[in-house]
Design a protein around this motif. Structure first.
Motif, PDB file in Angstrom:
ATOM      1  N   LEU A   1       0.858  -1.191   0.000  1.00 48.81           N
ATOM      2  CA  LEU A   1       0.000   0.000   0.000  1.00 48.81           C
ATOM      3  C   LEU A   1       0.894   1.241   0.000  1.00 48.81           C
ATOM      4  O   LEU A   1       2.009   1.206   0.513  1.00 48.81           O
ATOM      5  CB  LEU A   1      -0.860  -0.005   1.265  1.00 48.81           C
ATOM      6  CG  LEU A   1      -2.105  -0.878   1.181  1.00 48.81           C
ATOM      7  CD1 LEU A   1      -2.539  -1.309   2.555  1.00 48.81           C
ATOM      8  CD2 LEU A   1      -3.222  -0.118   0.497  1.00 48.81           C
TER       9      LEU A   1
ATOM     10  N   TYR B   1      -0.747   6.244   2.744  1.00 47.44           N
ATOM     11  CA  TYR B   1      -1.875   5.629   3.444  1.00 47.44           C
ATOM     12  C   TYR B   1      -1.527   5.469   4.925  1.00 47.44           C
ATOM     13  O   TYR B   1      -2.306   5.854   5.804  1.00 47.44           O
ATOM     14  CB  TYR B   1      -2.184   4.266   2.808  1.00 47.44           C
ATOM     15  CG  TYR B   1      -3.173   3.430   3.597  1.00 47.44           C
ATOM     16  CD1 TYR B   1      -4.528   3.739   3.592  1.00 47.44           C
ATOM     17  CD2 TYR B   1      -2.739   2.367   4.365  1.00 47.44           C
ATOM     18  CE1 TYR B   1      -5.427   2.989   4.336  1.00 47.44           C
ATOM     19  CE2 TYR B   1      -3.626   1.615   5.103  1.00 47.44           C
ATOM     20  CZ  TYR B   1      -4.971   1.922   5.084  1.00 47.44           C
ATOM     21  OH  TYR B   1      -5.854   1.190   5.832  1.00 47.44           O
TER      22      TYR B   1
ATOM     23  N   ASN C   1      -3.014   7.998   7.969  1.00 51.09           N
ATOM     24  CA  ASN C   1      -3.786   7.350   9.030  1.00 51.09           C
ATOM     25  C   ASN C   1      -3.220   7.688  10.395  1.00 51.09           C
ATOM     26  O   ASN C   1      -3.963   7.862  11.363  1.00 51.09           O
ATOM     27  CB  ASN C   1      -3.795   5.838   8.820  1.00 51.09           C
ATOM     28  CG  ASN C   1      -5.015   5.393   8.032  1.00 51.09           C
ATOM     29  OD1 ASN C   1      -6.128   5.790   8.350  1.00 51.09           O
ATOM     30  ND2 ASN C   1      -4.802   4.616   7.000  1.00 51.09           N
TER      31      ASN C   1
ATOM     32  N   ARG D   1     -13.312  -2.319   8.599  1.00 51.74           N
ATOM     33  CA  ARG D   1     -14.005  -2.387   7.308  1.00 51.74           C
ATOM     34  C   ARG D   1     -13.095  -1.913   6.173  1.00 51.74           C
ATOM     35  O   ARG D   1     -13.127  -2.453   5.061  1.00 51.74           O
ATOM     36  CB  ARG D   1     -15.283  -1.539   7.355  1.00 51.74           C
ATOM     37  CG  ARG D   1     -16.203  -1.858   6.198  1.00 51.74           C
ATOM     38  CD  ARG D   1     -17.568  -1.310   6.385  1.00 51.74           C
ATOM     39  NE  ARG D   1     -17.537   0.136   6.467  1.00 51.74           N
ATOM     40  CZ  ARG D   1     -18.568   0.881   6.830  1.00 51.74           C
ATOM     41  NH1 ARG D   1     -19.699   0.313   7.166  1.00 51.74           N
ATOM     42  NH2 ARG D   1     -18.475   2.184   6.875  1.00 51.74           N
ATOM     43  N   GLU D   2     -12.273  -0.918   6.515  1.00 45.27           N
ATOM     44  CA  GLU D   2     -11.320  -0.397   5.534  1.00 45.27           C
ATOM     45  C   GLU D   2     -10.340  -1.504   5.108  1.00 45.27           C
ATOM     46  O   GLU D   2     -10.029  -1.651   3.921  1.00 45.27           O
ATOM     47  CB  GLU D   2     -10.570   0.740   6.224  1.00 45.27           C
ATOM     48  CG  GLU D   2      -9.722   1.589   5.341  1.00 45.27           C
ATOM     49  CD  GLU D   2      -9.158   2.734   6.165  1.00 45.27           C
ATOM     50  OE1 GLU D   2      -9.952   3.457   6.816  1.00 45.27           O
ATOM     51  OE2 GLU D   2      -7.937   2.893   6.188  1.00 45.27           O
TER      52      GLU D   2
ATOM     53  N   THR E   1     -12.060  -3.865   2.896  1.00 44.54           N
ATOM     54  CA  THR E   1     -12.182  -3.295   1.547  1.00 44.54           C
ATOM     55  C   THR E   1     -10.890  -3.490   0.757  1.00 44.54           C
ATOM     56  O   THR E   1     -10.905  -3.878  -0.415  1.00 44.54           O
ATOM     57  CB  THR E   1     -12.518  -1.788   1.633  1.00 44.54           C
ATOM     58  OG1 THR E   1     -13.681  -1.631   2.427  1.00 44.54           O
ATOM     59  CG2 THR E   1     -12.750  -1.188   0.262  1.00 44.54           C
ATOM     60  N   LEU E   2      -9.762  -3.222   1.437  1.00 46.63           N
ATOM     61  CA  LEU E   2      -8.466  -3.379   0.760  1.00 46.63           C
ATOM     62  C   LEU E   2      -8.263  -4.824   0.317  1.00 46.63           C
ATOM     63  O   LEU E   2      -7.773  -5.083  -0.787  1.00 46.63           O
ATOM     64  CB  LEU E   2      -7.324  -2.959   1.696  1.00 46.63           C
ATOM     65  CG  LEU E   2      -7.269  -1.463   2.012  1.00 46.63           C
ATOM     66  CD1 LEU E   2      -6.268  -1.186   3.135  1.00 46.63           C
ATOM     67  CD2 LEU E   2      -6.880  -0.665   0.763  1.00 46.63           C
ATOM     68  N   ARG E   3      -8.679  -5.748   1.188  1.00 43.48           N
ATOM     69  CA  ARG E   3      -8.544  -7.164   0.828  1.00 43.48           C
ATOM     70  C   ARG E   3      -9.422  -7.481  -0.385  1.00 43.48           C
ATOM     71  O   ARG E   3      -9.011  -8.205  -1.292  1.00 43.48           O
ATOM     72  CB  ARG E   3      -8.944  -8.052   2.009  1.00 43.48           C
ATOM     73  CG  ARG E   3      -8.087  -7.886   3.272  1.00 43.48           C
ATOM     74  CD  ARG E   3      -6.794  -8.653   3.207  1.00 43.48           C
ATOM     75  NE  ARG E   3      -6.986 -10.028   2.793  1.00 43.48           N
ATOM     76  CZ  ARG E   3      -7.452 -11.001   3.572  1.00 43.48           C
ATOM     77  NH1 ARG E   3      -7.761 -10.749   4.832  1.00 43.48           N
ATOM     78  NH2 ARG E   3      -7.595 -12.219   3.110  1.00 43.48           N
ATOM     79  N   VAL E   4     -10.650  -6.928  -0.402  1.00 36.62           N
ATOM     80  CA  VAL E   4     -11.550  -7.166  -1.536  1.00 36.62           C
ATOM     81  C   VAL E   4     -10.930  -6.629  -2.824  1.00 36.62           C
ATOM     82  O   VAL E   4     -11.006  -7.251  -3.880  1.00 36.62           O
ATOM     83  CB  VAL E   4     -12.924  -6.501  -1.282  1.00 36.62           C
ATOM     84  CG1 VAL E   4     -13.757  -6.487  -2.560  1.00 36.62           C
ATOM     85  CG2 VAL E   4     -13.677  -7.226  -0.183  1.00 36.62           C
ATOM     86  N   LEU E   5     -10.277  -5.475  -2.727  1.00 36.90           N
ATOM     87  CA  LEU E   5      -9.689  -4.858  -3.921  1.00 36.90           C
ATOM     88  C   LEU E   5      -8.490  -5.647  -4.453  1.00 36.90           C
ATOM     89  O   LEU E   5      -8.001  -5.371  -5.535  1.00 36.90           O
ATOM     90  CB  LEU E   5      -9.252  -3.424  -3.621  1.00 36.90           C
ATOM     91  CG  LEU E   5     -10.375  -2.435  -3.299  1.00 36.90           C
ATOM     92  CD1 LEU E   5      -9.803  -1.055  -3.038  1.00 36.90           C
ATOM     93  CD2 LEU E   5     -11.385  -2.368  -4.445  1.00 36.90           C
ATOM     94  N   GLY E   6      -8.014  -6.612  -3.660  1.00 33.54           N
ATOM     95  CA  GLY E   6      -6.927  -7.457  -4.152  1.00 33.54           C
ATOM     96  C   GLY E   6      -5.655  -7.374  -3.324  1.00 33.54           C
ATOM     97  O   GLY E   6      -4.666  -8.031  -3.647  1.00 33.54           O
ATOM     98  N   TYR E   7      -5.665  -6.546  -2.274  1.00 36.19           N
ATOM     99  CA  TYR E   7      -4.461  -6.465  -1.436  1.00 36.19           C
ATOM    100  C   TYR E   7      -4.360  -7.728  -0.586  1.00 36.19           C
ATOM    101  O   TYR E   7      -5.347  -8.147   0.023  1.00 36.19           O
ATOM    102  CB  TYR E   7      -4.491  -5.209  -0.558  1.00 36.19           C
ATOM    103  CG  TYR E   7      -4.157  -3.976  -1.357  1.00 36.19           C
ATOM    104  CD1 TYR E   7      -2.837  -3.583  -1.520  1.00 36.19           C
ATOM    105  CD2 TYR E   7      -5.156  -3.242  -1.998  1.00 36.19           C
ATOM    106  CE1 TYR E   7      -2.516  -2.474  -2.293  1.00 36.19           C
ATOM    107  CE2 TYR E   7      -4.846  -2.134  -2.766  1.00 36.19           C
ATOM    108  CZ  TYR E   7      -3.527  -1.759  -2.909  1.00 36.19           C
ATOM    109  OH  TYR E   7      -3.205  -0.676  -3.675  1.00 36.19           O
TER     110      TYR E   7
ATOM    111  N   VAL F   1     -12.590 -11.705   5.233  1.00 38.04           N
ATOM    112  CA  VAL F   1     -12.992 -10.518   4.469  1.00 38.04           C
ATOM    113  C   VAL F   1     -14.450 -10.146   4.743  1.00 38.04           C
ATOM    114  O   VAL F   1     -14.773  -8.980   4.992  1.00 38.04           O
ATOM    115  CB  VAL F   1     -12.756 -10.755   2.964  1.00 38.04           C
ATOM    116  CG1 VAL F   1     -13.206  -9.549   2.158  1.00 38.04           C
ATOM    117  CG2 VAL F   1     -11.293 -11.036   2.695  1.00 38.04           C
ATOM    118  N   ILE F   2     -15.318 -11.135   4.703  1.00 33.61           N
ATOM    119  CA  ILE F   2     -16.746 -10.866   4.891  1.00 33.61           C
ATOM    120  C   ILE F   2     -17.001 -10.250   6.267  1.00 33.61           C
ATOM    121  O   ILE F   2     -17.719  -9.259   6.395  1.00 33.61           O
ATOM    122  CB  ILE F   2     -17.555 -12.194   4.780  1.00 33.61           C
ATOM    123  CG1 ILE F   2     -17.422 -12.780   3.387  1.00 33.61           C
ATOM    124  CG2 ILE F   2     -19.011 -11.981   5.157  1.00 33.61           C
ATOM    125  CD1 ILE F   2     -18.207 -12.071   2.325  1.00 33.61           C
TER     126      ILE F   2
ATOM    127  N   LEU G   1     -15.807  -6.690   6.373  1.00 35.14           N
ATOM    128  CA  LEU G   1     -16.685  -5.761   5.642  1.00 35.14           C
ATOM    129  C   LEU G   1     -17.940  -5.420   6.444  1.00 35.14           C
ATOM    130  O   LEU G   1     -18.523  -4.352   6.270  1.00 35.14           O
ATOM    131  CB  LEU G   1     -17.107  -6.380   4.303  1.00 35.14           C
ATOM    132  CG  LEU G   1     -16.040  -6.425   3.215  1.00 35.14           C
ATOM    133  CD1 LEU G   1     -16.557  -7.182   2.004  1.00 35.14           C
ATOM    134  CD2 LEU G   1     -15.615  -5.021   2.804  1.00 35.14           C
TER     135      LEU G   1
END
Lengths: 386, 232
Positions: A3, A7, A11, A284-285, A288-294, A379-380, A383
Motif C-alpha cells: 500500500l 496511506y 492514518n 471495514r477499511e 475493503t483493501l482485501r476485496v480490492l486485491g491487497y 474478508v466478509i 466488511l
C-alpha cells in the motif's frame, strides 16, 4: 505491491491524539536510553581522550589503576637508564615518577567526596601537554601550593584560586586551575611530587610515565619491563592504559540497557494499544483493501510501517531531548580510583542511530500482533464491521 | 449466442451458528451472460448477498461450483483469489467503503497499484474512470468533502478502473437519497449497456431492480423467480 506510504502516514495523522501519546511514550524511552548511554559514552570518551601516544605508563603488576599501584624508588633508579627511553637535550631520561593520593574533601553542596591528588614532577607536566593552566599560576615546590581542575573547582568548596583547604595535616593554597581538555586529568588536582610524598608520608611512587622515541622503542620497553622478573611491573601505552579505564561506564551502560528494556515493554504495550485501536477503527477499511486485491502481507506491511513511522518520530523526539544534555558536565565516583570523576554527556552519532533503531524495533514489536490480527480477519466479517 | 460469464452449478452454503446449521444457499444453479445487468432480490436472509459474495470470490460455498469466465473460483487459494478479484471484479458497496485518508483520485488508483502499469498510465485510467462517473473535477477531494452520491460514484470509478468484466454491487443505493440513487443506477445501467460489463446488483428496492435487464428472486436460499426486465 505494498500500500502507498501516504496511506500509513495519513492514518497516523488522522488519530493525532493517540499518535502523540505513542510518540511521546516511545520518545521518553529513547530519551532515557540515549541519555544513560551518553553518560557512559562521556566517561569512555574522557578516558579515551587521555594520554600521549609516545608515552608508556608503568604501574605495579596486578594493580588496576595508578592510584592502587606502589613502585619503589629503586625501580626508578634502574629503569631511568633503559636506552629505550627518550633523552632530552641534556641527555636525561624523559621519565616522571608520580604519586597519587586520594583525599576526602567537602563539595560546595556540603557533601563530601574523594578527590585524586597527583604529585607530579616538572617532567611529568611536560609529558602531559594536553593539561593547560587556565587560571592563576602553577604551584611552587615546598610552598604547600596546589593547582586544581577547573571542572572540579565548580563542584568543590575552597577550590577557587586564592582559597585554601586542609588535608594530610597540611593546609594547601589553590594557586591555579588546570584544564585537561576533556581528559581524565580534569578529575585531578596537581601538586609537587616530592611535597606530596612528604605530606602524605609516601615512600613509594604510584606510577612512572616514560617517553619513548618511536613505536619500536615502545614495544621494546614494554617487553623489557614485563619480562624482567625483578620489577614485577606492568607497562603499556599511556593511551591504552586510559582507554581501558572504563570500568565506571559498565554499570551505567548496564543500567541504561536495563531501564530501556523495562520501559520499552511499557512502550511496546502503548504502541500495541494504539495500533489495536487503529485496526479496530479501520476493520471495514482493511476488509475493503482485501476485496480490492491487497494480500494479507500488504496489510501487515502497511500497519507495521505505520507503527514504525510513529516510533521513528518518537525516537527523533527522544534523541533531540537527550541532545540538549550533550556536553553538559557532570561527575560520579570512578570505580577505578574511587574518586570524583568529571566528564561530559556525549550524545554521539552512533548513540543517536542506536536510539532510532531501538525506537523502530519497539514500534514494530508493538504493531506486529495488531497487524497480524487485522490481516487474519475474514474478508466478509471485516466488511460487516461498523 | 451470448457468452456466459458466470456459471453457477449446484451451489450450496451452510453456516454453522453454534450447533444450529443455517442454509444460506440451497443447490442454486444459474448462468449469467456477458453484458447483463442482473439484480438479485429477496427478503433479508434469502441468500442474495451470499450468492454475490461467492461470485465475487470473497466467500466460499459449502458445495457446488462457481465458474467465472470458465475459471472455477471456488478452487483458488487466498492469494490467488486476491489477484483474481483485482483483475476481474469491480466492487461497489452499500456504504461506499472509500478510504477516508485518500483523495478520490487516490481511492480510484488503489486497485491499479497492484498492477504493472506505470504512473502515467495509472493517472490516465483514473481520470477516465472519474470522467465516466462525472467526477473528474472532484478528484482531489477527500471522501468527507463529497456527498453520498458522489462518494458512491467514486466507488464505481474504483470498480471500473481495472476494466473488469464483472461489476458486483451490494445494495449500492441503500444509503442514498432518491436523486443520487437514480444517478448511480444510471451509471451502472450505462456500464452494462454501453461498455458491455456484466453487472450483478443486490437490492431490496423494486425501483432499483427496474434498471436491470434481468431480475432473480431468492427466498430461503433458493431461486424463486428469474425474469427479464422491461427496458427502462
Amino acid at each position: 505491491m505494498a500500500l502507498p506510504i501516504k496511506y500509513s502516514f495519513r492514518n497516523a495523522l488522522v488519530r493525532w491524539r493517540s499518535t502523540i501519546a505513542t510518540v511521546l511514550g516511545i520518545g521518553l524511552v529513547v530519551f532515557v536510553f540515549v541519555l544513560l548511554q551518553s553518560l557512559a559514552a562521556g566517561i569512555e570518551k574522557s578516558s579515551g581522550n587521555t594520554g600521549d601516544p609516545r608515552n608508556v605508563m608503568i604501574v605495579r603488576k596486578g594493580s588496576t589503576s595508578e592510584s592502587a599501584s606502589l613502585i619503589s624508588r629503586d625501580n626508578l633508579r634502574e629503569i631511568r637508564y633503559f636506552e629505550e627511553i627518550a633523552r632530552n637535550e641534556q641527555g636525561e631520561a624523559v621519565i616522571s615518577a608520580d604519586v597519587l593520593v586520594l583525599v576526602n574533601l567537602p563539595r560546595r553542596d556540603g557533601t563530601e567526596a574523594n578527590v585524586l591528588l597527583r604529585g607530579v614532577t616538572a617532567r611529568g607536566m611536560e609529558l602531559r601537554p594536553q593539561v593547560e593552566l587556565v587560571a592563576g599560576r602553577w604551584f611552587r615546590p615546598g610552598m604547600r601550593e596546589i593547582v586544581v581542575s577547573a571542572k572540579l573547582a565548580r563542584r568543590f568548596a575552597n577550590f577557587d584560586v586564592g582559597q585554601s583547604f586542609r588535608t594530610g595535616n597540611s593546609t594547601f593554597t589553590v594557586v591555579g586551575w588546570l584544564d585537561g581538555q576533556g581528559s581524565a586529568f580534569d578529575s585531578e588536582c596537581w601538586l609537587d611530587a616530592d611535597e606530596c610524598r612528604s605530606v602524605f608520608e609516601r615512600d613509594m611512587y604510584s606510577s612512572f610515565l616514560a617517553r619513548v622515541p618511536d613505536a619500536g622503542a615502545m614495544s621494546n620497553l614494554i617487553a623489557r619491563i614485563e619480562s624482567d622478573r625483578r620489577f614485577k611491573l606492568k607497562a603499556e601505552s599511556e593511551v591504552e592504559y586510559y582507554r581501558s579505564q572504563t570500568m565506571t561506564a559498565a554499570p551505567i551502560r548496564w543500567l541504561g540497557g536495563f531501564l530501556a528494556i523495562t520501559m520499552s515493554i511499557g512502550a511496546v504495550f502503548a504502541a500495541m494499544n494504539t495500533m489495536y485501536a487503529a485496526v479496530g477503527a479501520r476493520t471495514r477499511e482493511i476488509g475493503t483493501l482485501r476485496v480490492l486485491g491487497y494480500r494479507r502481507r500488504s496489510v501487515v506491511i502497511a500497519l507495521l510501517l505505520e507503527g514504525a513511522m510513529l516510533a521513528l518520530v518518537g525516537g527523533v523526539v527522544g534523541c533531540v531531548a537527550a541532545y540538549q544534555w550533550n556536553g553538559y558536565t557532570t561527575a560520579t565516583m570512578g570505580f577505578e580510583t574511587f574518586s570524583e570523576i568529571v566528564f561530559q554527556f556525549a550524545v554521539t552519532p552512533p548513540l543517536v542511530a542506536q536510539g532510532l533503531v531501538f525506537a523502530v524495533v519497539v514500534g514494530i514489536m508493538g504493531t506486529l500482533l495488531p497487524a497480524i490480527r487485522a490481516s487474519r480477519l475474514p474478508v466478509i466479517e471485516a466488511l460487516k464491521a461498523i | 449466442m451470448p457468452e456466459t460469464v458466470v456459471a453457477i452449478r449446484n451451489l450450496s452454503k451452510i453456516y454453522a451458528q453454534g450447533e444450529i446449521q443455517v442454509t444460506a444457499l440451497n443447490d442454486v444453479s444459474l448462468d449469467i451472460e456477458m453484458g447483463e445487468f442482473l439484480t438479485l432480490m429477496g427478503p433479508s436472509g434469502s441468500g442474495k448477498s451470499t450468492l454475490l459474495h461467492i461470485i465475487a470470490g470473497i466467500d466460499r460455498p459449502t458445495s457446488g461450483r462457481c465458474l467465472v469466465q470458465n475459471l472455477d473460483v471456488t478452487g483458488l487459494n487466498e492469494s490467488e483469489l486476491a489477484d483474481w478479484r483485482n483483475q476481474n471484479v469491480g466492487f461497489v458497496f452499500q456504504t461506499f467503503n472509500l478510504i477516508p485518508v485518500l483523495t478520490a483520485f487516490e481511492n480510484v488508483e488503489l486497485p491499479l497499484l497492484l498492477t504493472q502499469l506505470d504512473r502515467s498510465e495509472r493517472r490516465r485510467r483514473v481520470q477516465t474512470a472519474l470522467d465516466i462517473v462525472g467526477l473528474a473535477d472532484r478528484m482531489h477531494h477527500l471522501p468527507k468533502q463529497l456527498s453520498g452520491g458522489q462518494e458512491q460514484r467514486v466507488a464505481i470509478a474504483r470498480a471500473l478502473v481495472t476494466d473488469p468484466r464483472l461489476v458486483v454491487a451490494d445494495e449500492p443505493t441503500g444509503n442514498l437519497d432518491s436523486h443520487s440513487a437514480q444517478e448511480v443506477l444510471m451509471v451502472l445501467q450505462q456500464l452494462s449497456r454501453e461498455a458491455g460489463k456484466t453487472v450483478i446488483m443486490v437490492t431490496h428496492d423494486p425501483k432499483a431492480a427496474a434498471y436491470g435487464s434481468r431480475s432473480i428472486h431468492l427466498e430461503k436460499g433458493e431461486l424463486l423467480k428469474d425474469e427479464a426486465v422491461t427496458a427502462r
